[in-house]
Design a protein around this motif. Structure first.
Motif, PDB file in Angstrom:
ATOM      1  N   THR A   1     -48.576 -81.826  12.539  1.00 18.71           N
ATOM      2  CA  THR A   1     -47.769 -83.031  12.762  1.00 18.71           C
ATOM      3  C   THR A   1     -46.299 -82.713  12.547  1.00 18.71           C
ATOM      4  O   THR A   1     -45.431 -83.360  13.106  1.00 18.71           O
ATOM      5  N   LYS A   2     -46.022 -81.701  11.723  1.00 16.41           N
ATOM      6  CA  LYS A   2     -44.627 -81.398  11.392  1.00 16.41           C
ATOM      7  C   LYS A   2     -43.986 -80.365  12.303  1.00 16.41           C
ATOM      8  O   LYS A   2     -42.771 -80.281  12.393  1.00 16.41           O
ATOM      9  N   ARG A   3     -44.817 -79.583  12.944  1.00 17.69           N
ATOM     10  CA  ARG A   3     -44.284 -78.534  13.825  1.00 17.69           C
ATOM     11  C   ARG A   3     -43.541 -79.139  15.022  1.00 17.69           C
ATOM     12  O   ARG A   3     -43.663 -80.322  15.304  1.00 17.69           O
ATOM     13  N   SER A   4     -42.793 -78.301  15.738  1.00 18.91           N
ATOM     14  CA  SER A   4     -42.145 -78.778  16.965  1.00 18.91           C
ATOM     15  C   SER A   4     -43.210 -79.297  17.926  1.00 18.91           C
ATOM     16  O   SER A   4     -44.308 -78.743  17.997  1.00 18.91           O
ATOM     17  N   VAL A   5     -42.849 -80.308  18.693  1.00 13.64           N
ATOM     18  CA  VAL A   5     -43.785 -80.967  19.600  1.00 13.64           C
ATOM     19  C   VAL A   5     -44.541 -79.951  20.464  1.00 13.64           C
ATOM     20  O   VAL A   5     -43.935 -79.245  21.274  1.00 13.64           O
ATOM     21  N   ASN A   6     -45.841 -79.867  20.241  1.00 14.60           N
ATOM     22  CA  ASN A   6     -46.743 -79.020  21.049  1.00 14.60           C
ATOM     23  C   ASN A   6     -46.376 -77.537  21.080  1.00 14.60           C
ATOM     24  O   ASN A   6     -46.945 -76.775  21.860  1.00 14.60           O
ATOM     25  N   ASP A   7     -45.438 -77.120  20.260  1.00 19.08           N
ATOM     26  CA  ASP A   7     -44.952 -75.745  20.329  1.00 19.08           C
ATOM     27  C   ASP A   7     -45.958 -74.807  19.664  1.00 19.08           C
ATOM     28  O   ASP A   7     -46.207 -74.897  18.466  1.00 19.08           O
ATOM     29  N   GLY A   8     -46.537 -73.948  20.458  1.00 18.69           N
ATOM     30  CA  GLY A   8     -47.537 -73.027  19.941  1.00 18.69           C
ATOM     31  C   GLY A   8     -48.869 -73.692  19.636  1.00 18.69           C
ATOM     32  O   GLY A   8     -49.717 -73.100  18.979  1.00 18.69           O
ATOM     33  N   PHE A   9     -49.070 -74.921  20.097  1.00 20.50           N
ATOM     34  CA  PHE A   9     -50.356 -75.595  19.912  1.00 20.50           C
ATOM     35  C   PHE A   9     -51.379 -74.997  20.879  1.00 20.50           C
ATOM     36  O   PHE A   9     -51.034 -74.652  22.010  1.00 20.50           O
ATOM     37  N   SER A  10     -52.633 -74.918  20.456  1.00 23.59           N
ATOM     38  CA  SER A  10     -53.689 -74.518  21.390  1.00 23.59           C
ATOM     39  C   SER A  10     -53.937 -75.683  22.343  1.00 23.59           C
ATOM     40  O   SER A  10     -53.484 -76.807  22.101  1.00 23.59           O
ATOM     41  N   GLY A  11     -54.660 -75.406  23.415  1.00 21.65           N
ATOM     42  CA  GLY A  11     -54.955 -76.452  24.396  1.00 21.65           C
ATOM     43  C   GLY A  11     -55.577 -77.678  23.742  1.00 21.65           C
ATOM     44  O   GLY A  11     -55.170 -78.813  23.981  1.00 21.65           O
ATOM     45  N   GLY A  12     -56.564 -77.433  22.886  1.00 20.12           N
ATOM     46  CA  GLY A  12     -57.254 -78.531  22.220  1.00 20.12           C
ATOM     47  C   GLY A  12     -56.348 -79.266  21.244  1.00 20.12           C
ATOM     48  O   GLY A  12     -56.400 -80.497  21.134  1.00 20.12           O
ATOM     49  N   GLU A  13     -55.502 -78.522  20.549  1.00 23.49           N
ATOM     50  CA  GLU A  13     -54.575 -79.154  19.595  1.00 23.49           C
ATOM     51  C   GLU A  13     -53.598 -80.079  20.304  1.00 23.49           C
ATOM     52  O   GLU A  13     -53.246 -81.143  19.808  1.00 23.49           O
ATOM     53  N   LYS A  14     -53.175 -79.644  21.488  1.00 25.70           N
ATOM     54  CA  LYS A  14     -52.254 -80.498  22.257  1.00 25.70           C
ATOM     55  C   LYS A  14     -52.914 -81.830  22.582  1.00 25.70           C
ATOM     56  O   LYS A  14     -52.297 -82.892  22.480  1.00 25.70           O
ATOM     57  N   LYS A  15     -54.162 -81.772  23.002  1.00 28.87           N
ATOM     58  CA  LYS A  15     -54.857 -82.993  23.385  1.00 28.87           C
ATOM     59  C   LYS A  15     -55.067 -83.891  22.170  1.00 28.87           C
ATOM     60  O   LYS A  15     -54.916 -85.110  22.234  1.00 28.87           O
ATOM     61  N   ARG A  16     -55.381 -83.287  21.055  1.00 25.42           N
ATOM     62  CA  ARG A  16     -55.534 -84.067  19.829  1.00 25.42           C
ATOM     63  C   ARG A  16     -54.218 -84.723  19.427  1.00 25.42           C
ATOM     64  O   ARG A  16     -54.184 -85.843  18.955  1.00 25.42           O
ATOM     65  N   ASN A  17     -53.155 -83.967  19.664  1.00 22.40           N
ATOM     66  CA  ASN A  17     -51.823 -84.488  19.351  1.00 22.40           C
ATOM     67  C   ASN A  17     -51.513 -85.712  20.214  1.00 22.40           C
ATOM     68  O   ASN A  17     -50.894 -86.676  19.752  1.00 22.40           O
TER      69      ASN A  17
END
Ligand SMILES: Nc1ncnc2c1ncn2[C@@H]1O[C@H](COP(=O)(O)OP(=O)(O)OP(=O)(O)O)[C@@H](O)[C@H]1O
Ligand SMILES: [Mg+2]
Lengths: 402, 250
Positions: free
Chosen positions: B138-154
């Motif tokens: 939640t604290k990281r830069s928006v979707n930066d380095g997120f996995s595909g699934g993490e992006k969707k969860r975000n």
């Protein structure tokens, strides 16, 4: 030869130099002679191609009183900070050979050499590690020309953080500064400069690095009628490293020009440059970076990057990173980009409810903040963020959410 | 809540949507299925107000107002949320801070006071827990380095926080493992209610096992060729798009 007759700024050069130690009088005289001979840069001077130097050299300036910068805070323990004038008066031999800019002075640096009346000598003895930054403020109080001069010397394995701030609201003042840094073996210096004076400024930073020393420079330039900075880092000892970072922003009719020169003179040195600029309004930015790798500087690693956001049709960006490599066993890269804000990112922010202008400002701020984030000293980083926020549209709202 | 009538949309002069009509009432969940390139994301973008999508004919009415007149941020403020098929990374802009700016912009539009830092953090923690999004993300830069699934969860985390009235979820299930799919579906179902509507774009029946739709539309080549109940999705899964397209309308 340049027509020096019209260069009003040179009229302040005296015919002869009567005060100070013999070596200084001679140094000043050589600088003055060179100036009378070659003049200051003109519009034909290649390194000044994009910067209207005539507005500086042909203008009439009164001499502003006092060149000595102020020490902003208590001088941290372990640092010796003395007035150049005082040392030149009492123990001039300590400074002999240390105000020579590693070569014949030219242009504005020569003018500073000829005319500076006072300045600071900051010295950290060998083995002394100073955590608290030393703060130096150059406040341009009113119109006129001033010649700030700073010499920083660090002994072997000494460590220092120095923060220089240039401030002042007078748009017709000229600051012609020279800062020299001499890093002893294994010394580490972090050098932060915030340029936020509205007027004209020409500044030279000259760094000489012994073996295994590390110099980190972070420059933030926030507009200005005409700002020109030359940073020159000489990697003279094996294994020396320098990191030059810059963030700059122009609006209105601001003009900001950064030149860097990194010379790899010894093997196993590293240099890394990242400059990021934002051009809006009718502003102009210039970045010109050269990395020179000498024949003996094998195992050099050198990187250079300049990224720009061009935010208005009337703004101009000039960028020219380049490499001159004479050694064969090196890893070098360089690159430059000029672009606009990313549409996908803008839409993402807006689709979440963030108004367009705030979304613009958030992305602009993030672009520059990444440079400031490289400063390790937290309070310094915070201060630089503040300086940026004060200049970015919607800075208050951005501060609010961060 | 949402009424689309005879919508024609072109992108760079090329017709993509060729006469779509669709009505979604408050409380309903509609699924849109269709082959690659049929125009599903285009429809989602047009609803969210992305530039470059030219409406050449037709209208979209949302809560009785002309949606096409509104800029994207106004649509968000009025309760439209787009869960992106490909969420973009925004280095240097922290997820949580950007959401705070978004939520407070929306609250301002609604005439509510902004949430202060403490209340916001509390709310954010609560919502992140729903989709099991780690604090660190939640604290990281928006979707930066997120996995595909993490992006969707975000995306679902953001939706939970912004509490939209109309959520358009564009392939929120793609790239999710089975457990993540359940978590995301829970997040979506938690938001279902009589005041809210959803438009769920998906290729797979399995999402619709968890988020049971009231209506299923099949979009092919810019047109809705079939509309049915949840069984239509099952039929699609069995028979494929060509069978369904060619079968006589129900
Ligand atoms: N910017 C664009 N320029 C040109 N064509 C575009 C553009 N955007 C979309 N299209 C085209 O519009 C059509 C519909 O695209 P869209 O992304 O809406 O499909 P989709 O149904 O979401 O597909 P998928 O299932 O693969 O996500 C495609 O043929 C695509 O190539
Ligand atoms: Mg799609």
């Amino acid at each position: 030869m340049t027509d020096t007759a019209r260069q009003t700024l040179l009229r302040s050069l005296p015919a002869s130099f009567e005060t100070g130690p013999e070596w200084l009088r001679s140094l000043r005289a050589r600088a003055a002679d060179a100036l009378r001979e070659q003049g200051l840069p003109s519009k034909k001077t290649e390194a000044w191609r994009f910067t209207p130097v005539r507005s500086v050299v042909d203008a009439e300036f009164a001499r502003a009183p006092g060149d000595a910068p102020a020490l902003g805070s208590d001088v941290p323990e372990g640092v010796r900070a003395r007035s150049l004038r005082a040392v030149l008066g009492s123990e001039p031999e300590l400074l002999e050979g240390r105000l020579e800019l590693a070569g014949p002075p030219e242009h504005f640096a020569a003018l500073n050499t000829a005319l500076f009346s006072d300045g600071l000598w900051i010295d950290v003895p060998a083995g002394t590690v100073v955590e608290t930054p030393i703060e130096v403020t150059h406040a341009v109080a009113r119109a006129g020309v001033s010649y700030p001069r700073v010499l920083v010397t660090t002994g072997e394995s000494a460590e220092l953080t120095i923060i220089e701030t240039y401030t002042g609201a007078a748009s017709d003042g000229l600051t012609n500064s020279v800062v020299e840094l001499d890093l002893g073996p294994n010394a580490k210096v972090s050098h932060v400069r915030v340029h936020e004076n509205a007027g004209m400024q020409v500044g030279r930073v000259d760094v000489r690095q012994a073996a295994d020393s590390r110099y980190q420079s972070t420059v933030v330039t926030l507009g200005g009628a005409l700002h020109r900075f030359d940073v020159r880092a000489l990697l003279q000892g094996k294994g020396a490293e320098c990191q030059l970072d810059g963030a700059y922003l122009v609006e209105g009719e601001d003009h900001v020009d950064h030149h860097t020169l990194v010379e790899h003179q010894a093997p196993y040195c590293r240099s890394d440059q990242t400059y990021r600029g934002i051009a809006s309004g009718k502003g102009t930015t210039v970045f010109d970076g050269i990395v020179v790798v000498h024949r003996d500087a094998q195992k050099t690693e050198a990187h250079q990057e300049n990224r720009n956001l061009l935010l208005s049709e009337n703004a101009t960006v000039h960028t020219k990173p380049h490499l001159e490599i004479d050694a064969d066993d090196v890893v070098c890269s360089h690159g430059a980009t000029v672009g606009s804000l990313d549409d996908d990112q803008l839409f993402y922010l807006r689709a979440r409810g963030i108004p367009e202008d705030l979304a613009h400002a958030m992305l602009t701020f993030a672009f520059l903040e990444s440079i400031v984030d490289r400063v390790r000293h937290e309070p310094t980083r915070a201060r630089m963020r503040e300086a940026l926020l004060a200049r970015i549209p919607h800075g208050d709202e951005i501060r609010e959410v961060t | 809540m949402l009424k689309i009538e005879d919508l024609h949309v072109e992108v760079e002069g090329k017709p993509i949507l060729k006469g779509i009509s669709l009505e979604v009432a408050a409380g309903e969940v509609h699924a849109i299925m269709g082959p690659n390139g049929s125009g599903k994301s285009t429809l989602a973008y047009v609803l969210a107000g992305r530039e470059g999508y030219e409406v050449t004919k037709g209208s979209i009415t949302y809560k009785g107002e002309d949606l096409l007149e509104m800029v994207p941020e106004a649509r968000a403020a009025e309760g439209i949320f787009l869960g992106f098929q490909y969420p973009v990374a925004i280095p240097g802009v922290s997820n949580i801070y950007f959401l705070k700016a978004a939520l407070n912009a929306i609250r301002k539009h609604r005439g509510q006071d902004p949430l202060d830092a403490i209340d916001f953090m509390k709310l954010s923690k609560e919502k992140a827990a729903i989709v099991q999004l780690p604090d660190e993300l939640t604290k990281r830069s928006v979707n930066d380095g997120f996995s595909g699934g993490e992006k969707k969860r975000n995306e679902i985390f953001q939706m939970a926080l912004l509490e939209p009235s109309l959520a358009v979820l564009d392939e929120t299930d793609s790239g999710l493992d089975i457990d993540a799919l359940k978590v995301v579906a829970q997040g979506v179902n938690a938001l279902r209610g009589p005041e809210r509507a959803m438009l769920v774009i998906t290729h797979y029946q399995r999402l619709l096992d968890h988020i049971v739709p009231d209506v299923v539309h099949v979009l092919i080549d810019g047109r809705i060729v079939r509309t049915g109940d949840k069984n239509l999705a099952k039929q699609l899964e069995r028979e494929g798009y060509s069978e369904v397209r060619d079968a006589p309308s129900l």
